[in-house]
Design a protein around this motif. Structure first.
Motif, PDB file in Angstrom:
ATOM      1  N   LYS A   1       0.834  -1.204   0.000  1.00  0.00           N
ATOM      2  CA  LYS A   1       0.000   0.000   0.000  1.00  0.00           C
ATOM      3  C   LYS A   1       0.874   1.262   0.000  1.00  0.00           C
ATOM      4  CE  LYS A   1      -3.775   2.235   2.508  1.00  0.00           C
ATOM      5  NZ  LYS A   1      -4.698   2.125   3.656  1.00  0.00           N
ATOM      6  N   TYR A   2       1.981   1.198   0.779  1.00  0.00           N
ATOM      7  CA  TYR A   2       2.833   2.398   0.919  1.00  0.00           C
ATOM      8  C   TYR A   2       4.191   2.199   0.225  1.00  0.00           C
ATOM      9  CZ  TYR A   2      -0.620   3.628   4.458  1.00  0.00           C
ATOM     10  OH  TYR A   2      -1.798   3.926   5.105  1.00  0.00           O
ATOM     11  N   LYS A   3       4.150   1.468  -0.896  1.00  0.00           N
ATOM     12  CA  LYS A   3       5.425   1.013  -1.471  1.00  0.00           C
ATOM     13  C   LYS A   3       6.416   2.132  -1.784  1.00  0.00           C
ATOM     14  CE  LYS A   3       3.314   0.096  -6.013  1.00  0.00           C
ATOM     15  NZ  LYS A   3       1.923  -0.173  -5.623  1.00  0.00           N
ATOM     16  N   ASP A   4       5.924   3.288  -2.191  1.00  0.00           N
ATOM     17  CA  ASP A   4       6.865   4.356  -2.536  1.00  0.00           C
ATOM     18  C   ASP A   4       7.471   5.007  -1.303  1.00  0.00           C
ATOM     19  OD1 ASP A   4       6.536   3.958  -5.223  1.00  0.00           O
ATOM     20  OD2 ASP A   4       4.727   5.199  -5.285  1.00  0.00           O
ATOM     21  N   SER A   5       6.606   5.311  -0.338  1.00  0.00           N
ATOM     22  CA  SER A   5       7.116   6.060   0.820  1.00  0.00           C
ATOM     23  C   SER A   5       7.700   5.149   1.895  1.00  0.00           C
ATOM     24  CB  SER A   5       6.001   6.912   1.421  1.00  0.00           C
ATOM     25  OG  SER A   5       4.951   6.080   1.881  1.00  0.00           O
ATOM     26  N   ALA A   6       7.349   3.859   1.905  1.00  0.00           N
ATOM     27  CA  ALA A   6       7.750   2.985   3.033  1.00  0.00           C
ATOM     28  C   ALA A   6       8.934   2.091   2.722  1.00  0.00           C
ATOM     29  CB  ALA A   6       6.559   2.118   3.463  1.00  0.00           C
ATOM     30  N   LYS A   7       9.575   2.325   1.573  1.00  0.00           N
ATOM     31  CA  LYS A   7      10.623   1.361   1.195  1.00  0.00           C
ATOM     32  C   LYS A   7      11.794   1.327   2.168  1.00  0.00           C
ATOM     33  CE  LYS A   7      12.993   4.091  -2.407  1.00  0.00           C
ATOM     34  NZ  LYS A   7      14.279   4.327  -1.833  1.00  0.00           N
ATOM     35  N   ASP A   8      12.031   2.426   2.873  1.00  0.00           N
ATOM     36  CA  ASP A   8      13.148   2.445   3.832  1.00  0.00           C
ATOM     37  C   ASP A   8      12.666   2.456   5.279  1.00  0.00           C
ATOM     38  OD1 ASP A   8      15.123   2.513   1.849  1.00  0.00           O
ATOM     39  OD2 ASP A   8      14.768   4.659   1.546  1.00  0.00           O
ATOM     40  N   SER A   9      11.431   1.983   5.510  1.00  0.00           N
ATOM     41  CA  SER A   9      10.868   2.082   6.868  1.00  0.00           C
ATOM     42  C   SER A   9      11.419   1.015   7.809  1.00  0.00           C
ATOM     43  CB  SER A   9       9.338   1.959   6.808  1.00  0.00           C
ATOM     44  OG  SER A   9       8.988   0.687   6.291  1.00  0.00           O
ATOM     45  N   GLY A  10      12.112   0.008   7.257  1.00  0.00           N
ATOM     46  CA  GLY A  10      12.697  -1.036   8.119  1.00  0.00           C
ATOM     47  C   GLY A  10      11.719  -2.125   8.500  1.00  0.00           C
ATOM     48  N   ILE A  11      10.508  -2.104   7.919  1.00  0.00           N
ATOM     49  CA  ILE A  11       9.498  -3.109   8.267  1.00  0.00           C
ATOM     50  C   ILE A  11      10.010  -4.496   7.861  1.00  0.00           C
ATOM     51  CG2 ILE A  11       7.143  -3.869   7.796  1.00  0.00           C
ATOM     52  CD1 ILE A  11       6.478  -1.040   8.368  1.00  0.00           C
ATOM     53  N   ILE A  12       9.853  -5.439   8.768  1.00  0.00           N
ATOM     54  CA  ILE A  12      10.466  -6.761   8.575  1.00  0.00           C
ATOM     55  C   ILE A  12       9.620  -7.589   7.608  1.00  0.00           C
ATOM     56  CG2 ILE A  12      11.175  -8.872   9.763  1.00  0.00           C
ATOM     57  CD1 ILE A  12      11.441  -6.867  12.271  1.00  0.00           C
ATOM     58  N   GLY A  13       8.457  -8.037   8.065  1.00  0.00           N
ATOM     59  CA  GLY A  13       7.478  -8.643   7.170  1.00  0.00           C
ATOM     60  C   GLY A  13       7.940  -9.829   6.361  1.00  0.00           C
ATOM     61  N   HIS A  14       8.938 -10.578   6.867  1.00  0.00           N
ATOM     62  CA  HIS A  14       9.422 -11.729   6.088  1.00  0.00           C
ATOM     63  C   HIS A  14       9.252 -13.019   6.857  1.00  0.00           C
ATOM     64  CE1 HIS A  14      11.522 -10.406   2.379  1.00  0.00           C
ATOM     65  NE2 HIS A  14      11.462  -9.241   2.978  1.00  0.00           N
ATOM     66  N   PHE A  15       8.620 -12.967   8.004  1.00  0.00           N
ATOM     67  CA  PHE A  15       8.681 -14.132   8.871  1.00  0.00           C
ATOM     68  C   PHE A  15       7.397 -14.972   8.833  1.00  0.00           C
ATOM     69  CE2 PHE A  15      12.086 -11.454  10.147  1.00  0.00           C
ATOM     70  CZ  PHE A  15      13.092 -12.324  10.466  1.00  0.00           C
ATOM     71  N   GLY A  16       6.729 -14.954   7.681  1.00  0.00           N
ATOM     72  CA  GLY A  16       5.652 -15.920   7.416  1.00  0.00           C
ATOM     73  C   GLY A  16       4.574 -15.987   8.478  1.00  0.00           C
ATOM     74  N   LEU A  17       4.434 -17.175   9.053  1.00  0.00           N
ATOM     75  CA  LEU A  17       3.365 -17.411  10.023  1.00  0.00           C
ATOM     76  C   LEU A  17       3.792 -16.952  11.424  1.00  0.00           C
ATOM     77  CD1 LEU A  17       2.404 -20.999   8.839  1.00  0.00           C
ATOM     78  CD2 LEU A  17       1.140 -18.923   8.408  1.00  0.00           C
ATOM     79  N   GLY A  18       4.457 -15.816  11.478  1.00  0.00           N
ATOM     80  CA  GLY A  18       5.074 -15.354  12.722  1.00  0.00           C
ATOM     81  C   GLY A  18       4.231 -15.512  13.968  1.00  0.00           C
ATOM     82  N   PHE A  19       3.029 -14.944  13.976  1.00  0.00           N
ATOM     83  CA  PHE A  19       2.221 -14.959  15.198  1.00  0.00           C
ATOM     84  C   PHE A  19       1.913 -16.385  15.653  1.00  0.00           C
ATOM     85  CE2 PHE A  19      -2.068 -15.401  16.940  1.00  0.00           C
ATOM     86  CZ  PHE A  19      -1.829 -14.859  18.192  1.00  0.00           C
ATOM     87  N   TYR A  20       1.623 -17.254  14.705  1.00  0.00           N
ATOM     88  CA  TYR A  20       1.194 -18.602  15.090  1.00  0.00           C
ATOM     89  C   TYR A  20       2.324 -19.472  15.628  1.00  0.00           C
ATOM     90  CZ  TYR A  20      -3.508 -17.672  13.760  1.00  0.00           C
ATOM     91  OH  TYR A  20      -4.763 -17.153  13.754  1.00  0.00           O
ATOM     92  N   SER A  21       3.572 -18.989  15.507  1.00  0.00           N
ATOM     93  CA  SER A  21       4.674 -19.734  16.136  1.00  0.00           C
ATOM     94  C   SER A  21       4.503 -19.748  17.656  1.00  0.00           C
ATOM     95  CB  SER A  21       6.026 -19.110  15.763  1.00  0.00           C
ATOM     96  OG  SER A  21       6.131 -17.804  16.302  1.00  0.00           O
ATOM     97  N   ALA A  22       3.672 -18.832  18.192  1.00  0.00           N
ATOM     98  CA  ALA A  22       3.400 -18.802  19.637  1.00  0.00           C
ATOM     99  C   ALA A  22       2.865 -20.142  20.122  1.00  0.00           C
ATOM    100  CB  ALA A  22       2.399 -17.688  19.956  1.00  0.00           C
TER     101      ALA A  22
END
Length: 637
Positions: free
Chosen positions: A104-125
């Motif tokens: 959604k914010y691809k132009d402005s957020a490219k350097d925001s440092g958002i991780i977003g690569h860890f797949g089913l992250g929450f369910y690893s709980a």
């Protein structure tokens, strides 16, 4: 209150998560803190572009243990979720909110440092918890939501009375995972995976001296001074460094900053690194990092302190084979790239296009840095050569692009402590060390003391002798001989110096044909044929009567097998040690042997000469050495 079933494509995904999703259950904490970091950085971005009309402040993530209640809390002050967003992001497994946000914010957020690569992250709980709660309040003006799930596909969702922005995740730790209620275990995981996360992580509190308090000194009536103790205050214990050195520009860092960061990475490493290489590229892939050359010496063993791979400041692994060229895995440091795929097999990594480009960029960057260090301060580079040569030689063997660049900085030291590049060496020795067939012979020693007499023979002819003693030198020589034109390397003890660099001039033997045959027969009767091949050579009468050499090819093949390689010819490793015995037919001792009338004395002279030659090569040991000493004393008497 809402009840419902989580949208999953199998009957019950939770046993699968617990058993198969990740081999290592401990990474649940990495995943949940990564999500909390994303929530915080998303809020930072939305406030910076004016979309979120709230104060960003100085948010942190808090990890709390409730040992009595068997609960672990992860609390953030990020953008939070509405009940609708909980429905959307939590109840649809494998839907990554981070990816949608970045899209959604691809132009402005490219350097925001958002991780977003860890797949089913929450369910690893659910790998460590048998019940999970989420209490969350969005930055939008909407009621807080409370989601609960006990590890079955059913969940409950109701409103909560949370008033402050952000999300709290409560893990009810399962009986088989109570290690995650121990403070030492959680601290270990936070330091392993989250030591450099971009948002401060609070884990408990600590006592420090109050910086605003100045201790007062008083003097009693006897003149004795007393200073009051420092006032202690309790502060949050922030366990991470949100701004590690590799996230900064090289221009912002001094040499001490690099050294301090090295010790932050490796607290048990007391030796200083030799130098560092700062990596920073944003096209055609993103990669930052700092690599350090440690003191290597002759050690080829895998280092215990290895390069660490991060993704947006989240630790992933210290097994970087396939990403970093193999020869550089002996270095230390950090590589951070959002473009490296996670949780995939090594064969996939090696075939991945981005990874190949990253590996080749790192190779080029290291070669360029070595060249500039050499050009800017050659004296310092030469002083460090012994500590870095194994990495450079390994690179020359394993990476053709590195090999091509290495001519500019790979050094060839001599027994006298001089250092040459290949071109300098070639120009220095070509006039004197080219043999009668036009081939350049490069002489080298591997041990100055053990090969001293051979080195002296070479130096007497004004030849240059290199000192090449790394464990992989035989492989390096093979590579150089196959890529450079018309050269060969010869170890100084591989043959008599006249045979190593054959010139047109020949020395006439003092012995006639009959004497030569008689000497040959006599030597072969006494000298064990299974250990020595006898060569009769006419040489200068001042040269040694007996010289032991080992054929270059045979010795090199055995050495190459010892360090891996040699074309799988294991026969060389199994063959007994064979040596050449070069006998100088023009020496006074040889004349004396021939002129001696008794067989016994002839044998004694031959054995004495042979043992002296063996002694000079360090080959005289055990019973043979004892007999030699006894015989020598008898001869003195």
């Amino acid at each position: 209150m809402t009840k419902g079933s989580i949208n999953v494509s199998v009957e019950n995904i939770f046993p699968l998560i617990k058993k198969f999703l990740y081999s290592d259950h401990e990474i649940f904490l990495r995943e949940l803190i990564s999500n909390a970091t994303d929530a915080t950085l998303k809020l930072k971005h939305l406030t910076s572009i004016g979309e979120a009309k709230v104060e960003y402040g100085n948010p942190q993530i808090e990890v709390k243990i409730d040992k009595e209640g068997k609960k672990l809390h992860i609390i953030d002050q990020g953008l939070g979720m509405t009940a609708d967003e909980v429905e959307k992001y939590i109840n649809q497994v494998a839907f990554s909110g981070a990816e949608e946000f970045l899209d959604k914010y691809k132009d402005s957020a490219k350097d925001s440092g958002i991780i977003g690569h860890f797949g089913l992250g929450f369910y690893s709980a659910f790998m460590v918890a048998d019940k999970v709660e989420i209490i969350t309040k969005s930055y939008k003006d909407e009621p807080a939501a409370h989601w609960t799930c006990d590890g079955s596909p059913e969940f409950t969702l109701e409103t909560a009375d949370k008033s402050d922005r952000g999300t709290e995740i409560i893990l009810h730790i399962a009986e088989d995972s109570t290690e995650f209620l121990e403070e030492t275990r959680i601290r270990e995981l936070l330091l392993k995976y989250n030591k450099f996360m971009p948002v401060p992580i609070k884990f408990g509190t600590k006592e420090i001296n109050d910086p605003d308090f100045t201790p007062q000194t008083t003097t009693d009536k006897d003149g004795k001074e007393t200073t009051e103790p420092h006032k202690q205050i309790t502060v949050d214990n922030i366990i991470n460094n949100p701004n590690p050195a590799w996230t900064k520009q090289p221009s912002e860092l001094e040499e001490d900053d690099y050294k301090n960061f090295y010790h932050e990475l490796y607290p048990m490493q007391f030796e200083e690194p030799l130098f560092n290489i700062h990596l920073n590229v944003d096209y055609p892939f993103n990669l930052t990092g700092i690599l350090y050359f440690p003191k290597m010496g002759q050690d080829l063993n895998i280092q215990k302190d290895r390069i660490q791979l991060y993704q947006n400041q989240v630790f992933v692994t210290d097994n970087v084979e396939g990403i970093v060229p193999e020869f550089l895995t002996m270095l230390r440091g950090v590589i951070d790239s959002p473009d490296i795929p996670l949780n995939v097999s090594r064969s996939y990594l090696q075939a991945d296009g981005a990874v190949k480009k990253i590996s080749s960029y790192i190779t080029r960057k290291v070669a360029d840095k070595l060249k500039s260090l050499f050009n800017n301060n050659r004296e310092d580079f030469e002083a460090k050569w012994n500590d870095i040569k194994v990495v450079i030689e390994y690179g020359m063997l394993s990476e053709d692009k590195f090999y091509d660049k290495a001519d500019a900085f790979a050094l060839y030291p001599t027994v006298d402590g001089k250092h040459y590049t290949y071109d300098e060496l070639f120009n220095k020795i070509k006039a004197k060390q080219t043999d009668k067939d036009g081939k350049l012979v490069i002489l080298y020693a591997s041990d100055k003391d053990a090969q001293h007499s051979y080195i002296e023979s070479a130096k007497a002819k004004d030849y240059e002798v290199l000192l090449l003693d790394s464990p992989i030198v035989s492989h390096v020589l093979q590579k150089l001989e196959s890529t450079k034109e018309n050269i060969t390397f010869a170890r100084v003890d591989g043959d008599h110096i006249n045979n190593l660099i054959k010139k047109d001039e020949t020395t006439i033997s003092k012995l006639d044909e009959d004497q030569t045959k008689a000497l040959d027969a006599l030597l072969k009767e006494v000298i064990p044929a299974e250990k020595f091949t006898v060569q009769l050579e006419p040489m200068d009468s001042n040269e040694s009567p007996f010289t032991i050499t080992q054929p270059e090819f045979m010795r090199r093949m055995k050495e190459m097998q010892a360090t891996g390689g040699g074309g799988g010819m294991n026969m060389f490793g199994n063959m007994p040690e064979m040596y050449n015995l070069v006998v100088n037919t023009n020496s006074a001792l040889v004349s004396e042997i021939l002129e001696t009338k008794t067989k016994k004395k002839q044998e004694r002279l031959i054995n004495q000469g042979l043992d002296l030659a063996r002694l000079s090569q360090g080959l005289l040991k055990g019973e043979a050495l004892t007999n030699f000493i006894k015989r020598s004393y008898d001869m003195i008497k």
